[in-house]
Design a protein around this motif. Structure first.
Motif, short mmCIF file in Angstrom:
data_model
loop_
_atom_site.label_atom_id
_atom_site.label_comp_id
_atom_site.label_asym_id
_atom_site.label_seq_id
_atom_site.Cartn_x
_atom_site.Cartn_y
_atom_site.Cartn_z
N GLY A 16 -17.69 5.32 -46.44
CA GLY A 16 -18.65 6.33 -46.05
C GLY A 16 -18.04 7.50 -45.30
N GLY A 17 -16.81 7.37 -44.88
CA GLY A 17 -16.15 8.43 -44.12
C GLY A 17 -15.56 9.50 -45.03
N ILE A 18 -14.93 10.49 -44.39
CA ILE A 18 -14.31 11.59 -45.13
C ILE A 18 -12.80 11.41 -45.11
CG2 ILE A 18 -14.01 14.09 -45.29
CD1 ILE A 18 -16.64 14.38 -43.73
N SER A 19 -12.18 11.47 -46.28
CA SER A 19 -10.72 11.41 -46.39
C SER A 19 -10.21 12.83 -46.62
CB SER A 19 -10.31 10.52 -47.57
OG SER A 19 -10.87 9.22 -47.44
N ILE A 20 -9.18 13.21 -45.85
CA ILE A 20 -8.63 14.55 -45.99
C ILE A 20 -7.12 14.46 -46.16
CG2 ILE A 20 -8.33 16.83 -44.93
CD1 ILE A 20 -10.87 16.27 -43.31
N ILE A 21 -6.62 15.06 -47.22
CA ILE A 21 -5.18 15.08 -47.51
C ILE A 21 -4.76 16.54 -47.63
CG2 ILE A 21 -3.36 14.28 -49.06
CD1 ILE A 21 -5.36 12.13 -50.04
N ASN A 22 -3.64 16.87 -47.02
CA ASN A 22 -3.20 18.25 -46.95
C ASN A 22 -1.89 18.50 -47.69
OD1 ASN A 22 -5.29 19.18 -45.02
ND2 ASN A 22 -4.28 17.69 -43.69
N CYS A 23 -1.77 19.68 -48.27
CA CYS A 23 -0.52 20.07 -48.93
C CYS A 23 -0.19 21.52 -48.61
CB CYS A 23 -0.63 19.88 -50.44
SG CYS A 23 -0.54 18.15 -50.92
N ALA A 24 1.10 21.81 -48.59
CA ALA A 24 1.57 23.16 -48.32
C ALA A 24 2.69 23.52 -49.27
CB ALA A 24 2.05 23.27 -46.87
N LEU A 46 -5.42 13.06 -63.70
CA LEU A 46 -5.97 14.26 -63.06
C LEU A 46 -7.32 13.96 -62.43
CD1 LEU A 46 -5.72 17.34 -62.58
CD2 LEU A 46 -7.02 17.65 -64.70
N LEU A 47 -7.47 14.39 -61.17
CA LEU A 47 -8.70 14.19 -60.43
C LEU A 47 -9.50 15.49 -60.37
CD1 LEU A 47 -10.28 12.16 -58.62
CD2 LEU A 47 -8.96 13.05 -56.69
N ILE A 48 -8.86 16.55 -59.92
CA ILE A 48 -9.51 17.84 -59.75
C ILE A 48 -8.40 18.87 -59.61
CG2 ILE A 48 -9.67 17.53 -57.24
CD1 ILE A 48 -12.32 19.05 -57.30
N ALA A 49 -8.68 20.12 -59.98
CA ALA A 49 -7.65 21.15 -59.90
C ALA A 49 -8.29 22.48 -59.54
CB ALA A 49 -6.90 21.27 -61.22
N ILE A 50 -7.46 23.40 -59.01
CA ILE A 50 -7.96 24.70 -58.59
C ILE A 50 -6.94 25.77 -58.93
CG2 ILE A 50 -7.00 24.71 -56.24
CD1 ILE A 50 -9.77 25.74 -55.29
N ARG A 51 -7.40 26.99 -59.17
CA ARG A 51 -6.52 28.13 -59.36
C ARG A 51 -6.59 29.00 -58.12
NH1 ARG A 51 -4.60 27.86 -64.42
NH2 ARG A 51 -5.85 26.65 -65.90
N PRO A 52 -5.57 29.78 -57.81
CA PRO A 52 -5.48 30.46 -56.51
C PRO A 52 -6.45 31.60 -56.31
CG PRO A 52 -3.60 31.01 -57.89
CD PRO A 52 -4.33 29.93 -58.59
N ASP A 53 -7.24 31.96 -57.33
CA ASP A 53 -8.24 33.01 -57.13
C ASP A 53 -9.57 32.45 -56.63
OD1 ASP A 53 -9.21 33.40 -60.65
OD2 ASP A 53 -8.63 31.64 -59.48
N VAL A 54 -9.60 31.14 -56.37
CA VAL A 54 -10.81 30.46 -55.88
C VAL A 54 -10.48 29.77 -54.57
CG1 VAL A 54 -12.48 28.66 -56.42
CG2 VAL A 54 -11.64 30.15 -58.24
N SER A 55 -11.38 29.80 -53.59
CA SER A 55 -11.09 29.19 -52.29
C SER A 55 -11.58 27.75 -52.19
CB SER A 55 -11.72 30.01 -51.17
OG SER A 55 -13.13 30.05 -51.34
N GLU A 56 -12.48 27.37 -53.07
CA GLU A 56 -12.99 26.00 -53.01
C GLU A 56 -13.50 25.58 -54.38
OE1 GLU A 56 -15.33 24.49 -49.48
OE2 GLU A 56 -16.89 24.39 -51.01
N SER A 69 -3.49 32.65 -48.28
CA SER A 69 -2.67 33.35 -47.28
C SER A 69 -1.80 32.38 -46.49
CB SER A 69 -3.54 34.17 -46.34
OG SER A 69 -4.43 33.33 -45.64
N ALA A 70 -2.33 31.18 -46.24
CA ALA A 70 -1.57 30.18 -45.50
C ALA A 70 -0.71 29.32 -46.41
CB ALA A 70 -2.52 29.28 -44.71
N LYS A 71 -0.87 29.47 -47.73
CA LYS A 71 -0.17 28.65 -48.72
C LYS A 71 -0.42 27.17 -48.47
CE LYS A 71 3.60 31.91 -49.65
NZ LYS A 71 3.69 32.69 -48.41
N GLN A 72 -1.71 26.85 -48.31
CA GLN A 72 -2.09 25.46 -48.07
C GLN A 72 -3.31 25.12 -48.91
OE1 GLN A 72 -2.80 25.36 -43.83
NE2 GLN A 72 -0.63 25.24 -43.33
N PHE A 73 -3.41 23.86 -49.29
CA PHE A 73 -4.60 23.38 -49.97
C PHE A 73 -4.81 21.91 -49.60
CE2 PHE A 73 -2.54 21.27 -53.72
CZ PHE A 73 -1.25 21.75 -53.56
N SER A 74 -6.06 21.50 -49.67
CA SER A 74 -6.37 20.16 -49.23
C SER A 74 -7.43 19.53 -50.13
CB SER A 74 -6.85 20.17 -47.78
OG SER A 74 -8.01 20.98 -47.65
N LEU A 75 -7.40 18.22 -50.13
CA LEU A 75 -8.38 17.41 -50.87
C LEU A 75 -9.28 16.72 -49.86
CD1 LEU A 75 -9.37 16.11 -53.59
CD2 LEU A 75 -7.77 14.24 -53.08
#
Lengths: 112, 111
Positions: A16-24, A46-56, A69-75
């Motif tokens: 029930g909690g939130i899992s957060i994983i970070n990448c840079a 593959l679970l999910i993917a994003i392109r850099p013109d989208v923030s979420e 701008s920070a060159k970071q993305f998270s799941l």
């Protein structure tokens, strides 16, 4: 050197909690950022993917947040379930060669 | 529709032996890859191919060779096996959409 840096290495979350994983990353030639899920004895999928013109991007309980701008993305995995227990890899692609670089992986354990 | 098929699934080699890991895909994808996975290190690209007859080195190519004579097949050759090559090897393919499709892996132990 590691092209994509991933943290944490392991993560324990209650059901029930939130899992957060970070990448840079540093390479501005990356144009596609997928997340892969791997169960023991299986290849990553593959679970999910994003392109850099989208923030979420959100798909069901899974959300990618992207900060160009920070060159970071998270799941983010909302309402984490024991069935989500797996190893998760972030990745980044150099588009003109279709080459993928992976993070070091996060082993997620969701406790019932 | 098998997707990406790797053989063998398991193999034990002695130091100095050679072997070939086989990879076959039926997805008609141009891009094919070999990765190795070591604990805590993620997946490292060994070699990749953008089509039949074209291959290039990835991050960790030393000790390996590849060939790509057909769209379907992308074998990985290990020459003079060393303990450092003990790993799980994954073959993958990708189409124009960019998604990677992985095989189930080949677990190699070098003793």
């Amino acid at each position: 050197q590691q092209q994509v840096k991933q943290s944490p290495q392991s993560l324990i979350v209650q059901k029930g909690g939130i899992s957060i994983i970070n990448c840079a990353y540093e390479n501005t030639a990356f144009d596609y950022f997928p997340w892969y899920q791997q169960f023991p004895g299986k290849g990553p999928a593959l679970l999910i993917a994003i392109r850099p013109d989208v923030s979420e991007k959100k798909e069901g309980r899974f959300t990618i947040s992207f900060n160009k701008s920070a060159k970071q993305f998270s799941l983010h995995i909302m309402d984490s379930q024991p069935g989500d227990s797996a190893t998760y890899f972030c990745a980044a692609r150099v588009g003109n060669f279709n080459k993928f670089y992976f993070g070091s992986g996060t082993k997620l354990n969701v406790k019932p | 529709n098998a997707g990406v098929t790797q053989t063998p699934k398991f193999r034990i080699l002695k130091i100095g032996q050679s072997m070939t890991l086989q990879c076959t895909q039926d997805m008609n994808h141009n891009y094919m890859y070999w990765y190795r996975q070591d604990p805590g290190m993620g997946l490292k690209l060994i070699y990749y191919s953008v089509g039949a007859g074209i291959t290039d080195k990835g991050e960790v190519p030393n000790g390996y060779n590849v060939s790509r004579s057909t769209t379907e097949d992308f074998p990985l050759r290990l020459e003079l096996a060393a303990p450092s090559q003990t790993s799980v090897y994954f073959c993958a393919t990708s189409g124009v959409a960019g998604e990677l499709f992985f095989g189930e892996g080949s677990r190699l132990t070098v003793l």
